[in-house]
Design an enzyme around this catalytic site. Sequence first.
Site, PDB file in Angstrom:
ATOM      1  CB  SER A 165       4.898   4.495   5.211  1.00 23.69           C
ATOM      2  OG  SER A 165       3.833   4.918   5.986  1.00 23.69           O
TER       3      SER A 165
ATOM      4  CD  GLU B 198      -5.124  10.639   1.811  1.00 21.31           C
ATOM      5  OE1 GLU B 198      -4.907  11.562   0.871  1.00 21.31           O
ATOM      6  OE2 GLU B 198      -3.871  10.300   2.301  1.00 21.31           O
TER       7      GLU B 198
ATOM      8  CD  GLU C  92      -1.113   4.748  -2.634  1.00 19.77           C
ATOM      9  OE1 GLU C  92       0.132   5.478  -2.401  1.00 19.77           O
ATOM     10  OE2 GLU C  92      -2.253   5.585  -2.541  1.00 19.77           O
TER      11      GLU C  92
ATOM     12  CG  HIS D 211      -4.979   8.480  -2.747  1.00 16.49           C
ATOM     13  ND1 HIS D 211      -5.401   8.788  -1.541  1.00 16.49           N
ATOM     14  CD2 HIS D 211      -3.796   8.449  -2.791  1.00 16.49           C
ATOM     15  CE1 HIS D 211      -4.263   8.702  -0.497  1.00 16.49           C
ATOM     16  NE2 HIS D 211      -3.319   8.401  -1.328  1.00 16.49           N
TER      17      HIS D 211
ATOM     18  CG  ASN E 284      -0.987  12.042  -3.512  1.00  8.91           C
ATOM     19  OD1 ASN E 284      -1.083  13.229  -3.792  1.00  8.91           O
ATOM     20  ND2 ASN E 284      -1.627  11.046  -3.208  1.00  8.91           N
TER      21      ASN E 284
ATOM     22  CE  LYS F 260      -1.274  11.578   0.583  1.00  7.96           C
ATOM     23  NZ  LYS F 260      -1.562  10.576   1.627  1.00  7.96           N
TER      24      LYS F 260
ATOM     25  N   GLY G  63       0.795   7.222   5.407  1.00 10.47           N
ATOM     26  CA  GLY G  63       1.195   8.527   6.282  1.00 10.47           C
ATOM     27  C   GLY G  63       1.556   8.117   7.807  1.00 10.47           C
TER      28      GLY G  63
HETATM   29  P1  PGA Z   1       2.445   8.065   2.194  1.00 15.19           P
HETATM   30  O1  PGA Z   1       1.117   8.481   1.265  1.00 15.19           O
HETATM   31  O2  PGA Z   1       3.650   7.843   1.433  1.00 15.19           O
HETATM   32  O3  PGA Z   1       2.364   9.355   2.946  1.00 15.19           O
HETATM   33  O4  PGA Z   1       2.029   7.155   3.193  1.00 15.19           O
HETATM   34  C1  PGA Z   1       1.204   7.755   0.028  1.00 15.19           C
HETATM   35  C2  PGA Z   1      -0.085   8.097  -0.515  1.00 15.19           C
HETATM   36  O5  PGA Z   1      -1.039   8.532   0.171  1.00 15.19           O
HETATM   37  O6  PGA Z   1      -0.078   7.954  -1.888  1.00 15.19           O
END
Ligand code: PGA
Length: 238
Positions: free
Chosen positions: A200, A92, A159, A90, A8, A10, A165
């Site tokens: 992560s 976000e 998630e 997601h 992803n 983003k 993140g």
């Molecule tokens: P990350 O993000 O691997 O940076 O924790 C995962 C995601 O948001 O899908």
Amino acid sequence: MKNLVGGNWKLNNSMQEILMAERCFNFTLKNTECFVGVPYIYIEECLRRFPKNIRVAAQNFSEYENGAYTGEVSIVQLKEFGVNLSILGHSERRQIFNESDATINNKLKIAMKYGVEPVLCLGEPHNYRKRGDYIDYLENQYTNSIGEIRNTTLDIAYEPVWAIGNDVTPEEHEIEEVHKKIFDWNKKNRISGRIIYGGSVNKSNAFRLSKIQGLDGFLVGNASLDEDFVQIATVFEK
Ligand code: PGA
């Protein structure tokens, strides 16, 4: 069913990284389906450059098919460019762009109508995990996101918001517990599909996490932005 590993990107990367990714994506996969969710504007370029074993996915799409919705991109337009896979809901999108479960359910229905495979994201914020009522939160999020949908194949990404993140990963038993719950809810609703984990995941923990019972793959944010992604995408091949 093959494992599913998705990147992803983003709101990251530019043509330079796309060229780098093109150079890195020269591995073969037997047990794994791999995709990368790229910003809309790069979809066409990535489709042209990436090998066929790396699917190019959208990160989101509009809940509307067409009309006066400035700034939106529809599933119909994505399909026209050969995209048949998208991340959906997601955290976000839910938290920053206020997408409700009802919106996500509308998007899910539209994806199914047009034959685009969604990867539905679910995950609890930290306060629910801390208070201990995270399973109720997740069940509610699951139930409202799928709405009336039954008898279908749907990939789901668990998630936990508190693990995204920040280099914090849950304990293996914590991931296993939620995957098992999602599996049970799916069974009740006659939904089949892969249940993948995101939050992560990196090249150091991917192999260990890949052994978790009931885990069918990963959704990867930060570590999908460079060549580390190759090691994660191939972890189920070992
Ligand atoms: P990350 O993000 O691997 O940076 O924790 C995962 C995601 O948001 O899908």
